[in-house]
Design a protein around this motif. Sequence first.
Motif, mmCIF file in Angstrom:
data_model
loop_
_atom_site.group_PDB
_atom_site.id
_atom_site.type_symbol
_atom_site.label_atom_id
_atom_site.label_comp_id
_atom_site.label_asym_id
_atom_site.label_seq_id
_atom_site.Cartn_x
_atom_site.Cartn_y
_atom_site.Cartn_z
ATOM 1 N N PHE A 141 -3.021 2.185 -3.734
ATOM 2 C CA PHE A 141 -3.113 3.384 -3.287
ATOM 3 C C PHE A 141 -3.836 4.156 -2.576
ATOM 4 O O PHE A 141 -5.161 3.801 -4.030
ATOM 5 C CB PHE A 141 -2.224 4.634 -4.618
ATOM 6 C CG PHE A 141 -0.970 3.629 -5.655
ATOM 7 C CD1 PHE A 141 -0.317 4.690 -4.999
ATOM 8 C CD2 PHE A 141 -0.628 2.336 -6.442
ATOM 9 C CE1 PHE A 141 1.476 3.809 -5.806
ATOM 10 C CE2 PHE A 141 0.667 2.097 -6.652
ATOM 11 C CZ PHE A 141 1.751 3.453 -6.145
ATOM 12 N N HIS A 142 -3.984 4.943 -1.773
ATOM 13 C CA HIS A 142 -5.390 5.569 -1.340
ATOM 14 C C HIS A 142 -4.685 6.653 -1.420
ATOM 15 O O HIS A 142 -3.653 7.493 -0.756
ATOM 16 C CB HIS A 142 -5.566 5.269 -0.192
ATOM 17 C CG HIS A 142 -5.200 3.714 -0.239
ATOM 18 N ND1 HIS A 142 -6.678 2.912 0.355
ATOM 19 C CD2 HIS A 142 -4.266 2.522 0.643
ATOM 20 C CE1 HIS A 142 -6.020 1.288 -0.118
ATOM 21 N NE2 HIS A 142 -5.254 1.448 0.678
ATOM 22 N N ILE A 143 -5.362 7.449 -2.085
ATOM 23 C CA ILE A 143 -5.574 9.108 -2.197
ATOM 24 C C ILE A 143 -6.464 10.383 -1.702
ATOM 25 O O ILE A 143 -7.092 9.935 -1.966
ATOM 26 C CB ILE A 143 -4.850 9.478 -4.004
ATOM 27 C CG1 ILE A 143 -3.967 8.070 -4.040
ATOM 28 C CG2 ILE A 143 -4.548 10.976 -3.636
ATOM 29 C CD1 ILE A 143 -4.248 7.815 -5.395
ATOM 30 N N TYR A 144 -5.684 11.023 -0.943
ATOM 31 C CA TYR A 144 -6.091 12.082 0.021
ATOM 32 C C TYR A 144 -6.470 13.513 -0.541
ATOM 33 O O TYR A 144 -5.023 13.453 -1.236
ATOM 34 C CB TYR A 144 -5.914 12.297 1.346
ATOM 35 C CG TYR A 144 -6.470 10.620 2.205
ATOM 36 C CD1 TYR A 144 -8.104 10.520 2.430
ATOM 37 C CD2 TYR A 144 -5.842 9.573 2.284
ATOM 38 C CE1 TYR A 144 -8.473 8.952 3.097
ATOM 39 C CE2 TYR A 144 -6.050 8.105 2.802
ATOM 40 C CZ TYR A 144 -7.891 8.648 2.965
ATOM 41 O OH TYR A 144 -7.758 6.607 3.736
ATOM 42 N N GLY A 145 -7.051 14.152 -0.885
ATOM 43 C CA GLY A 145 -6.922 15.349 -1.099
ATOM 44 C C GLY A 145 -7.576 15.700 -2.470
ATOM 45 O O GLY A 145 -6.525 16.575 -3.482
ATOM 46 N N GLY A 146 -7.756 14.672 -3.374
ATOM 47 C CA GLY A 146 -7.645 14.524 -4.681
ATOM 48 C C GLY A 146 -8.769 14.565 -5.779
ATOM 49 O O GLY A 146 -8.984 14.415 -6.306
ATOM 50 N N LEU A 147 -10.257 14.633 -4.599
ATOM 51 C CA LEU A 147 -10.771 14.652 -5.595
ATOM 52 C C LEU A 147 -12.138 16.360 -4.549
ATOM 53 O O LEU A 147 -11.699 16.316 -3.773
ATOM 54 C CB LEU A 147 -12.190 13.862 -4.983
ATOM 55 C CG LEU A 147 -12.223 12.024 -5.350
ATOM 56 C CD1 LEU A 147 -12.860 10.986 -4.718
ATOM 57 C CD2 LEU A 147 -12.542 12.249 -7.176
ATOM 58 N N GLY A 148 -12.676 16.511 -5.644
ATOM 59 C CA GLY A 148 -13.912 17.373 -5.310
ATOM 60 C C GLY A 148 -12.474 19.500 -5.137
ATOM 61 O O GLY A 148 -11.401 18.864 -6.097
ATOM 62 N N ASP A 155 0.779 -0.684 0.038
ATOM 63 C CA ASP A 155 -0.091 -0.146 0.150
ATOM 64 C C ASP A 155 1.086 1.432 0.032
ATOM 65 O O ASP A 155 2.027 1.592 0.691
ATOM 66 C CB ASP A 155 -0.809 -0.296 1.204
ATOM 67 C CG ASP A 155 -2.228 -0.975 1.060
ATOM 68 O OD1 ASP A 155 -2.683 -0.649 0.497
ATOM 69 O OD2 ASP A 155 -1.625 -2.212 2.103
ATOM 70 N N CYS A 156 0.436 1.870 -0.660
ATOM 71 C CA CYS A 156 1.073 3.779 -0.488
ATOM 72 C C CYS A 156 -0.109 4.388 -0.138
ATOM 73 O O CYS A 156 -1.099 4.220 -0.502
ATOM 74 C CB CYS A 156 1.002 3.692 -1.547
ATOM 75 S SG CYS A 156 2.524 5.910 -2.107
ATOM 76 N N VAL A 157 0.167 5.446 0.994
ATOM 77 C CA VAL A 157 -0.895 6.557 0.931
ATOM 78 C C VAL A 157 -0.141 7.653 0.426
ATOM 79 O O VAL A 157 0.784 8.040 0.939
ATOM 80 C CB VAL A 157 -0.981 6.444 2.714
ATOM 81 C CG1 VAL A 157 -2.398 7.557 2.666
ATOM 82 C CG2 VAL A 157 -1.720 5.104 2.802
ATOM 83 N N ILE A 158 -0.667 8.871 -0.274
ATOM 84 C CA ILE A 158 -0.618 10.061 -0.751
ATOM 85 C C ILE A 158 -1.324 11.357 -0.687
ATOM 86 O O ILE A 158 -3.049 10.317 -0.854
ATOM 87 C CB ILE A 158 -0.533 9.332 -2.722
ATOM 88 C CG1 ILE A 158 0.211 8.976 -3.453
ATOM 89 C CG2 ILE A 158 -0.393 10.672 -3.214
ATOM 90 C CD1 ILE A 158 0.324 8.880 -4.073
ATOM 91 N N PHE A 159 -1.287 12.085 0.107
ATOM 92 C CA PHE A 159 -1.499 13.135 0.794
ATOM 93 C C PHE A 159 -1.460 14.288 -0.687
ATOM 94 O O PHE A 159 -0.458 14.837 -0.593
ATOM 95 C CB PHE A 159 -1.431 13.748 2.022
ATOM 96 C CG PHE A 159 -2.007 12.638 3.135
ATOM 97 C CD1 PHE A 159 -2.756 12.676 3.512
ATOM 98 C CD2 PHE A 159 -0.824 11.591 3.307
ATOM 99 C CE1 PHE A 159 -2.601 11.678 4.962
ATOM 100 C CE2 PHE A 159 -0.972 10.492 4.311
ATOM 101 C CZ PHE A 159 -1.981 10.634 4.777
#
Length: 252
Positions: A100-107, A11-15
């Motif tokens: 990959f779990h990506i936050y801050g990429g929608l909206g 897993d990779c988490v991207i902010f």
Amino acid sequence: MGMTHERDVTDCVIFGAGEYYDEIPYVPHGAYVVAADGGLDHTRAYGIDTDAIIGDFDSVADDFSAYIGLRNITRLPSEKDETDMLSAVKIGWAQGARRFHIYGGLGGRLDHTIANMQMLARMAYHSGIGFLHGNGFVATSIADATLSFPGWDAPERRMVSVFAHSDRARHVSIQGLKYEVSDVELRNTRALGVSNEFLPDRPATISVGDGTLSITFDSAAPAPVWRTTREPEGPDALGELDTEISALLARR
């Protein structure tokens, strides 16, 4: 449809720098963590340690000089052909991550959201998967693959939508949701799969035998299991980091 590859996926988490909608990001144990540009402000706010930091740093709260000296930091030119988010994915991919779990990429900015949806499809084409989290929904993309949800106590109107990303997505089957289809073809000019729904205590599967699907689902749903028939690809599958000023830049 070929052999299905079920394998351990790092897993990779991207902010990212976008909106977080009061959502508390989840970092799986052992995940590789990347801050993309202004995402560094979010990791610091949440007290999350990063393994790598990358971007042109045009959206961080402080001047870039405040970050000089941090380990594993890569500064990119602002006038480049690829987004900071894709560069962050490439870093995680090179470390062996394929989920990959990506936050801050929608909206937020619509152009960035579209770019990130295209990025998900690119990852799927190369035998990876990404999940964009935001505003109560998760977006993902699968290519020649199946996404399986366990049964859960789903309230009414918990939505799932399925779109063809490729021109044609063949051998599409949707089972266990309110609307079911078996072995149909979807096209990217008709939103036939919008506004489907989870059913209480019913496992659900979405699969495509030939092509790429974009999928959105309610963030309250349990994490799906991903299986693909595409062959695993190596650390260079997404290409090298885009570290050069764009050759397409208009010169005055």
